[in-house]
Design a protein around this motif. Structure first.
Motif, PDB file in Angstrom:
ATOM      1  N   LEU A  27       4.307  18.350  18.905  1.00 17.31           N
ATOM      2  CA  LEU A  27       3.366  18.801  19.924  1.00 17.31           C
ATOM      3  C   LEU A  27       2.300  17.748  20.199  1.00 17.31           C
ATOM      4  N   PHE A  28       1.767  17.125  19.143  1.00 16.00           N
ATOM      5  CA  PHE A  28       0.696  16.144  19.298  1.00 16.00           C
ATOM      6  C   PHE A  28       1.212  14.707  19.389  1.00 16.00           C
ATOM      7  N   GLY A  29       2.537  14.544  19.322  1.00 12.57           N
ATOM      8  CA  GLY A  29       3.120  13.224  19.504  1.00 12.57           C
ATOM      9  C   GLY A  29       2.766  12.237  18.418  1.00 12.57           C
ATOM     10  N   VAL A  30       2.711  12.720  17.161  1.00  5.47           N
ATOM     11  CA  VAL A  30       2.383  11.842  16.037  1.00  5.47           C
ATOM     12  C   VAL A  30       3.433  12.013  14.945  1.00  5.47           C
ATOM     13  N   SER A  31       3.372  11.146  13.954  1.00  9.71           N
ATOM     14  CA  SER A  31       4.291  11.263  12.825  1.00  9.71           C
ATOM     15  C   SER A  31       3.890  12.430  11.943  1.00  9.71           C
ATOM     16  N   GLU A  32       4.830  12.907  11.163  1.00 14.53           N
ATOM     17  CA  GLU A  32       4.510  13.970  10.203  1.00 14.53           C
ATOM     18  C   GLU A  32       3.493  13.472   9.178  1.00 14.53           C
ATOM     19  N   GLU A  33       3.550  12.190   8.853  1.00 12.62           N
ATOM     20  CA  GLU A  33       2.593  11.634   7.900  1.00 12.62           C
ATOM     21  C   GLU A  33       1.168  11.764   8.422  1.00 12.62           C
ATOM     22  N   ASN A  34       0.969  11.455   9.703  1.00 10.07           N
ATOM     23  CA  ASN A  34      -0.354  11.624  10.302  1.00 10.07           C
ATOM     24  C   ASN A  34      -0.743  13.093  10.369  1.00 10.07           C
ATOM     25  N   PHE A  35       0.180  13.908  10.813  1.00  7.93           N
ATOM     26  CA  PHE A  35      -0.136  15.324  11.029  1.00  7.93           C
ATOM     27  C   PHE A  35      -0.524  16.016   9.729  1.00  7.93           C
ATOM     28  N   THR A  36       0.036  15.591   8.622  1.00  8.17           N
ATOM     29  CA  THR A  36      -0.266  16.235   7.337  1.00  8.17           C
ATOM     30  C   THR A  36      -1.468  15.611   6.631  1.00  8.17           C
ATOM     31  N   ASN A  37      -2.106  14.653   7.280  1.00  9.03           N
ATOM     32  CA  ASN A  37      -3.325  14.045   6.729  1.00  9.03           C
ATOM     33  C   ASN A  37      -4.515  14.878   7.183  1.00  9.03           C
ATOM     34  N   TRP A  38      -5.212  15.500   6.232  1.00 14.36           N
ATOM     35  CA  TRP A  38      -6.269  16.427   6.633  1.00 14.36           C
ATOM     36  C   TRP A  38      -7.417  15.717   7.319  1.00 14.36           C
ATOM     37  N   ARG A  39      -7.634  14.456   7.021  1.00 15.72           N
ATOM     38  CA  ARG A  39      -8.695  13.713   7.706  1.00 15.72           C
ATOM     39  C   ARG A  39      -8.313  13.426   9.159  1.00 15.72           C
ATOM     40  N   TRP A  40      -7.026  13.153   9.392  1.00 17.71           N
ATOM     41  CA  TRP A  40      -6.559  13.010  10.783  1.00 17.71           C
ATOM     42  C   TRP A  40      -6.760  14.318  11.528  1.00 17.71           C
ATOM     43  N   GLN A  41      -6.483  15.418  10.861  1.00 10.68           N
ATOM     44  CA  GLN A  41      -6.659  16.734  11.487  1.00 10.68           C
ATOM     45  C   GLN A  41      -8.109  16.946  11.910  1.00 10.68           C
ATOM     46  N   MET A  42      -9.062  16.615  11.040  1.00 10.98           N
ATOM     47  CA  MET A  42     -10.476  16.807  11.371  1.00 10.98           C
ATOM     48  C   MET A  42     -10.902  15.857  12.499  1.00 10.98           C
ATOM     49  N   LYS A  43     -10.405  14.626  12.463  1.00 15.51           N
ATOM     50  CA  LYS A  43     -10.762  13.650  13.487  1.00 15.51           C
ATOM     51  C   LYS A  43     -10.226  14.050  14.852  1.00 15.51           C
ATOM     52  N   ASN A  44      -9.127  14.797  14.864  1.00 16.87           N
ATOM     53  CA  ASN A  44      -8.478  15.161  16.126  1.00 16.87           C
ATOM     54  C   ASN A  44      -8.614  16.652  16.449  1.00 16.87           C
ATOM     55  N   GLN A  45      -9.695  17.265  15.964  1.00 15.09           N
ATOM     56  CA  GLN A  45      -9.973  18.643  16.336  1.00 15.09           C
ATOM     57  C   GLN A  45     -10.028  18.789  17.855  1.00 15.09           C
ATOM     58  N   VAL A  46      -9.478  19.895  18.342  1.00 12.61           N
ATOM     59  CA  VAL A  46      -9.591  20.219  19.761  1.00 12.61           C
ATOM     60  C   VAL A  46     -10.969  20.818  19.995  1.00 12.61           C
ATOM     61  N   GLN A  47     -11.776  20.151  20.827  1.00 11.34           N
ATOM     62  CA  GLN A  47     -13.153  20.582  21.068  1.00 11.34           C
ATOM     63  C   GLN A  47     -13.456  20.842  22.539  1.00 11.34           C
ATOM     64  N   SER A  48     -12.491  20.593  23.407  1.00 10.49           N
ATOM     65  CA  SER A  48     -12.706  20.823  24.837  1.00 10.49           C
ATOM     66  C   SER A  48     -11.375  21.088  25.506  1.00 10.49           C
ATOM     67  N   ALA A  49     -11.428  21.586  26.728  1.00 11.01           N
ATOM     68  CA  ALA A  49     -10.204  21.820  27.490  1.00 11.01           C
ATOM     69  C   ALA A  49      -9.477  20.505  27.742  1.00 11.01           C
ATOM     70  N   GLU A  50     -10.244  19.422  27.906  1.00 14.87           N
ATOM     71  CA  GLU A  50      -9.637  18.103  28.162  1.00 14.87           C
ATOM     72  C   GLU A  50      -8.766  17.655  26.991  1.00 14.87           C
ATOM     73  N   ASP A  51      -9.135  18.070  25.786  1.00 15.01           N
ATOM     74  CA  ASP A  51      -8.350  17.679  24.616  1.00 15.01           C
ATOM     75  C   ASP A  51      -6.950  18.282  24.633  1.00 15.01           C
ATOM     76  N   LEU A  52      -6.761  19.305  25.460  1.00 21.59           N
ATOM     77  CA  LEU A  52      -5.464  19.985  25.510  1.00 21.59           C
ATOM     78  C   LEU A  52      -4.647  19.628  26.746  1.00 21.59           C
ATOM     79  N   ILE A  53      -5.173  18.747  27.614  1.00 20.07           N
ATOM     80  CA  ILE A  53      -4.505  18.446  28.878  1.00 20.07           C
ATOM     81  C   ILE A  53      -3.062  18.010  28.678  1.00 20.07           C
ATOM     82  N   ASN A  54      -2.835  17.122  27.731  1.00 23.45           N
ATOM     83  CA  ASN A  54      -1.478  16.614  27.498  1.00 23.45           C
ATOM     84  C   ASN A  54      -0.768  17.332  26.357  1.00 23.45           C
TER      85      ASN A  54
END
Length: 409
Positions: A27-54
């Motif tokens: 869905l987010f177009g990243v590797s599983e290694e990135n997706f399972t990194n909790w710091r990547w998750q916090m850095k890429n929190q969805v905070q606006s409608a624009e964050d969901l455009i793609n």
């Protein structure tokens, strides 16, 4: 980044039904290694409608709400939690909890601090209501910002996340008050911090002789399970007794990733309890709540509390009547394992009040009349023998009640 349709994300293949990691990484177009990194998750929190455009399409209601509510309550949703949502259903249980909606602007009763926590804080962020225990709000950041959060008031402040001055004052207060035997570390989410930061806090608490129990309130097993690493759990276990309460509200959140996080804690001897909140259209039926508590028991997370939703501003559209909560609790009793029945409570400025369906109906001479699970009155022999109750039962007659002597004759 290619757009992924809801059907592709929530199809019926075994991998997507059973593995949010695979679906979320796609869905987010990243590797599983990135997706399972909790710091990547916090850095890429969805905070606006624009964050969901793609990423995904959202409703017009949600799109406007992101803008209209940004100065009222922070929006932040981990990519993992986004991947839990069914975006073909605007009223998906996870989506309703986390996505801003325009209904938040209509609230007749909502207040900023429904539990008067500020008034109950002898020092900043230490909430002292019960004599022997405190809630210590050391954290400000969260993996998700629940729309019904009763600590929204803290969102407007800055510098609350593991602030050294606040922690020093808290340690000083706890050390000076020998009545405090139980410390609940909360926030925000106290697991959103560096391992060493959390360990330093635990070390300082364990140096206080009268602190017996340390508890954490965290939603990371639900909304950011990758945070519960083996190394982190090993560190926590060094400071036993450690207890954890988490916060699942719907069966949809009981994923293999969540199960793995809970298992990681349990294997270190860290008990995990769950505190749900009754929420409209999310878990407000016997069937939904039974599915949730049964699922929790399968994961070995003990259903502990179901909170009645707080009268916090912006949450009227998610609140249910107390009577509905009582009806659901009545429906759970006898329809699932006894220890799968959590306690329904209303939190107030002076503490938690149990809300229980009253099966005790009246006194009839030497019998107490109770309502059975089949709703037929039962007469239980229970002479007072001179005891004077502070709250005597009403004296009523129930001629149709089942009686034990009738069964024995």
């Amino acid at each position: 980044m290619p757009f992924v349709t809801p059907n592709e994300l929530h199809n019926n293949t075994a991998s997507n039904k059973k593995n949010i990691t695979l679906a979320g990484a796609k869905l987010f177009g990243v590797s599983e290694e990135n997706f399972t990194n909790w710091r990547w998750q916090m850095k890429n929190q969805v905070q606006s409608a624009e964050d969901l455009i793609n990423i995904l399409k959202i409703s017009e209601n949600e799109k406007i709400a992101f803008l209209e509510l940004k100065d009222k309550f922070h929006a932040g949703i981990s990519p993992y939690a986004i991947a839990l949502m069914d975006f073909s259903n605007e009223f998906d249980p996870v989506r309703l909890q986390l996505m801003p909606r325009m209904e938040e602007l209509k609230d007749k009763y909502g207040v900023p601090d429904p539990l008067n926590e500020v008034l109950n804080s002898p020092v900043k962020e230490v909430v002292h209501v019960y004599k022997d225990r405190i809630a210590w709000c050391v954290a400000q950041l969260c993996p998700v910002y629940c729309r019904y959060c009763f600590r929204k008031r803290r969102d407007g402040e800055e510098g609350l996340h593991f602030n050294p001055k606040i922690i020093d004052k808290g340690i000083e207060y706890i050390s000076s008050n020998k009545n405090i035997r139980d410390v609940l570390i909360t926030g925000g989410d106290p697991f959103i911090g560096h391992d060493t930061t959390i360990e330093n806090l635990l070390k300082r608490l364990r140096e206080i002789p009268h602190v017996e129990i340390i508890r954490f309130g965290t939603r990371t097993p639900v909304s950011l399970p990758y945070r519960i690493t083996e190394e982190f759990a090993d560190m926590l276990a060094k400071y036993h007794p450690i207890w954890i309460n988490t916060h699942f509200n719907s069966v949809q959140e009981l994923t293999p990733e969540a199960a793995s996080a809970i298992d990681t804690l349990l294997r270190r001897g860290i008990p995990v309890g769950n505190q749900s909140v009754f929420l409209k259209d999310i878990n407000d039926s016997v069937d939904k709540m039974r599915a949730l508590v049964n699922g929790l028991v399968r994961l070995r997370a003990r259903p502990y509390y179901i909170y009645h939703p707080q009268i916090v501003e912006g949450s009227e559209h998610l609140r249910i009547p107390i009577e509905k909560g009582l009806d659901i609790m009545r429906g759970l009793r006898g329809s699932t394992t006894g220890f799968a029945n959590p306690q329904y409570v209303l939190d107030t400025p002076t503490g938690k009040i149990p809300l229980s369906p009253n099966h005790v109906l009246a006194r009839e001479g030497e019998n107490v009349i109770v309502e059975q699970l089949n709703k037929i009155p039962w007469a239980e022999p229970s002479p007072l023998n001179g005891y004077i109750s502070e709250r005597p039962l009403p004296e009523l007659s129930f001629p149709n009640a089942e009686r034990i002597f009738a069964k024995n004759n």
